[in-house]
Write a protein that holds these residues in place. Structure first.
Motif, PDB file in Angstrom:
ATOM      1  N   THR A   1      -6.907  -1.823  -5.100  1.00 28.10           N
ATOM      2  CA  THR A   1      -5.651  -2.421  -5.569  1.00 28.10           C
ATOM      3  C   THR A   1      -4.632  -2.624  -4.447  1.00 28.10           C
ATOM      4  OG1 THR A   1      -4.633  -0.265  -6.078  1.00 28.10           O
ATOM      5  CG2 THR A   1      -5.988  -1.292  -7.783  1.00 28.10           C
ATOM      6  N   ASN A   2      -4.996  -2.260  -3.226  1.00 32.20           N
ATOM      7  CA  ASN A   2      -4.076  -2.443  -2.105  1.00 32.20           C
ATOM      8  C   ASN A   2      -3.900  -3.937  -1.838  1.00 32.20           C
ATOM      9  OD1 ASN A   2      -2.740  -2.518   0.392  1.00 32.20           O
ATOM     10  ND2 ASN A   2      -3.717  -0.634   1.075  1.00 32.20           N
ATOM     11  N   CYS A   3      -2.703  -4.437  -2.076  1.00 29.72           N
ATOM     12  CA  CYS A   3      -2.439  -5.875  -1.938  1.00 29.72           C
ATOM     13  C   CYS A   3      -2.631  -6.365  -0.512  1.00 29.72           C
ATOM     14  CB  CYS A   3      -1.016  -6.182  -2.394  1.00 29.72           C
ATOM     15  SG  CYS A   3      -0.711  -5.871  -4.139  1.00 29.72           S
TER      16      CYS A   3
ATOM     17  N   PHE B   1      -7.224   8.098  -4.781  1.00 31.79           N
ATOM     18  CA  PHE B   1      -6.620   7.142  -3.864  1.00 31.79           C
ATOM     19  C   PHE B   1      -7.646   6.402  -3.013  1.00 31.79           C
ATOM     20  CE2 PHE B   1      -3.169  10.082  -4.838  1.00 31.79           C
ATOM     21  CZ  PHE B   1      -2.220   9.168  -5.269  1.00 31.79           C
TER      22      PHE B   1
ATOM     23  N   LEU C   1      -8.611   3.538  -5.347  1.00 29.27           N
ATOM     24  CA  LEU C   1      -7.430   2.684  -5.492  1.00 29.27           C
ATOM     25  C   LEU C   1      -7.189   1.771  -4.294  1.00 29.27           C
ATOM     26  CD1 LEU C   1      -4.761   4.938  -7.260  1.00 29.27           C
ATOM     27  CD2 LEU C   1      -5.929   2.929  -8.165  1.00 29.27           C
TER      28      LEU C   1
ATOM     29  N   LEU D   1       2.463   7.058   0.463  1.00 32.47           N
ATOM     30  CA  LEU D   1       3.420   8.118   0.148  1.00 32.47           C
ATOM     31  C   LEU D   1       2.748   9.328  -0.495  1.00 32.47           C
ATOM     32  CD1 LEU D   1       6.264   5.863  -1.300  1.00 32.47           C
ATOM     33  CD2 LEU D   1       6.195   6.918   0.962  1.00 32.47           C
ATOM     34  N   ALA D   2       1.642   9.111  -1.174  1.00 30.77           N
ATOM     35  CA  ALA D   2       1.044  10.189  -1.964  1.00 30.77           C
ATOM     36  C   ALA D   2       0.213  11.165  -1.145  1.00 30.77           C
ATOM     37  CB  ALA D   2       0.187   9.597  -3.076  1.00 30.77           C
TER      38      ALA D   2
ATOM     39  N   GLY E   1       0.793  -1.212   0.000  1.00 28.88           N
ATOM     40  CA  GLY E   1       0.000   0.000   0.000  1.00 28.88           C
ATOM     41  C   GLY E   1       0.830   1.268   0.000  1.00 28.88           C
ATOM     42  N   LEU E   2       2.031   1.204  -0.575  1.00 24.71           N
ATOM     43  CA  LEU E   2       2.933   2.349  -0.509  1.00 24.71           C
ATOM     44  C   LEU E   2       2.483   3.510  -1.386  1.00 24.71           C
ATOM     45  CD1 LEU E   2       6.508   0.787  -0.413  1.00 24.71           C
ATOM     46  CD2 LEU E   2       4.996   1.422   1.463  1.00 24.71           C
ATOM     47  N   CYS E   3       1.755   3.241  -2.449  1.00 31.24           N
ATOM     48  CA  CYS E   3       1.334   4.325  -3.347  1.00 31.24           C
ATOM     49  C   CYS E   3       0.475   5.357  -2.607  1.00 31.24           C
ATOM     50  CB  CYS E   3       0.605   3.757  -4.555  1.00 31.24           C
ATOM     51  SG  CYS E   3       0.075   5.006  -5.751  1.00 31.24           S
ATOM     52  N   PRO E   4      -0.636   4.968  -1.979  1.00 32.72           N
ATOM     53  CA  PRO E   4      -1.400   5.965  -1.216  1.00 32.72           C
ATOM     54  C   PRO E   4      -0.662   6.435   0.019  1.00 32.72           C
ATOM     55  CG  PRO E   4      -2.323   3.776  -0.901  1.00 32.72           C
ATOM     56  CD  PRO E   4      -1.317   3.668  -2.011  1.00 32.72           C
TER      57      PRO E   4
ATOM     58  N   PRO F   1       7.109  14.785  -2.709  1.00 30.36           N
ATOM     59  CA  PRO F   1       7.278  13.331  -2.773  1.00 30.36           C
ATOM     60  C   PRO F   1       8.572  12.796  -2.152  1.00 30.36           C
ATOM     61  CG  PRO F   1       6.302  14.107  -4.800  1.00 30.36           C
ATOM     62  CD  PRO F   1       6.615  15.334  -3.987  1.00 30.36           C
TER      63      PRO F   1
END
Length: 230
Positions: free
Chosen positions: A107-109, A101, A104, A29-30, A24-27, A189
């Protein structure tokens, strides 16, 4: 109770999805450029985890292995849709800030991973506890990272909390200095990567210190009573 304690420790610390599994690093960090964003997305993710784990556990004996993954994804997507619509209705401004997000989350694994690895193999009560603490552990990382970046980047804490808790929460904002010079890097970022790296390093340092203490304690025990240790 021992099982529940182990589940809680696993979700909050031992197998924290953000600091250990690095999922879940995309959300993560974003959106963590301030505290309220971390709270909003963290609670949304935790709610999806709880709903999906409970539903997967409920139907686990009625879904064949061939179709279980598509069924799990459909359950997660449905839960995300409900949470997304609720946030749009009641937290509209925050919903607009978090934007894509929220959808999304599907899509969180970490969510599909808990459904497959745990909820599909355990009863509802344990699946519920697992989801709650896994979600809480992820949410805490979001909040801590958001708070650190907000403090360093803006010199404030709990700014814009009214987006989630109403106008009365405007008084929660803390200003650390009237002449604070913001560190822009913290809310960009690269600041997210640096902050997450520091949190992971801190967790690893604590784990290493605990392991060293346990090893030293074992060494003392062996020295005092070698026959018992054997």
């Amino acid at each position: 109770m021992a099982d529940y304690k182990h589940i809680a420790q696993n979700g909050l610390w031992n197998n924290n999805q953000a600091l250990v599994a690095l999922l879940g690093l995309c959300p993560l960090l974003a959106v963590t450029n301030n505290t309220v964003n971390g709270i909003g997305l963290g609670l949304a993710t935790m709610a999806v985890l709880v709903v999906s784990n409970v539903l997967v556990s409920l139907i686990r004996d009625h879904v064949s292995d061939e179709i279980r993954i598509p069924v799990f994804i459909a359950i997660i997507a449905s839960a995300v849709t409900v949470i997304d619509l609720l946030m749009e209705a009641y937290l509209n401004t925050l919903h607009g800030i978090l934007g894509i997000f929220i959808p999304l989350i599907v899509t969180n694994c970490a969510i599909l991973g808990r459904a497959e690895a745990y909820a599909s193999k355990n009863p509802i009560d344990k699946s519920l506890v697992d989801a709650f603490f896994m979600g809480l552990g992820f949410a805490l990382v979001l909040v801590v990272l958001g708070a650190l970046r907000e403090i360093i980047g803006n010199g404030t804490l709990f700014d814009q909390m009214d987006l989630m808790f109403g106008e009365s929460a405007q008084a929660m904002t803390l200003h650390f200095s009237d002449n604070y010079h913001p560190v822009l890097l913290a809310i960009l970022p690269p600041g997210a990567f640096i902050g997450l790296g520091l949190l992971v390093a801190l967790k690893n340092a604590i784990e290493q210190r605990r392991a060293q203490k346990a090893q030293n304690a074992l060494g003392v025990q062996v020295a005092v009573n070698p026959l018992k240790a054997d």
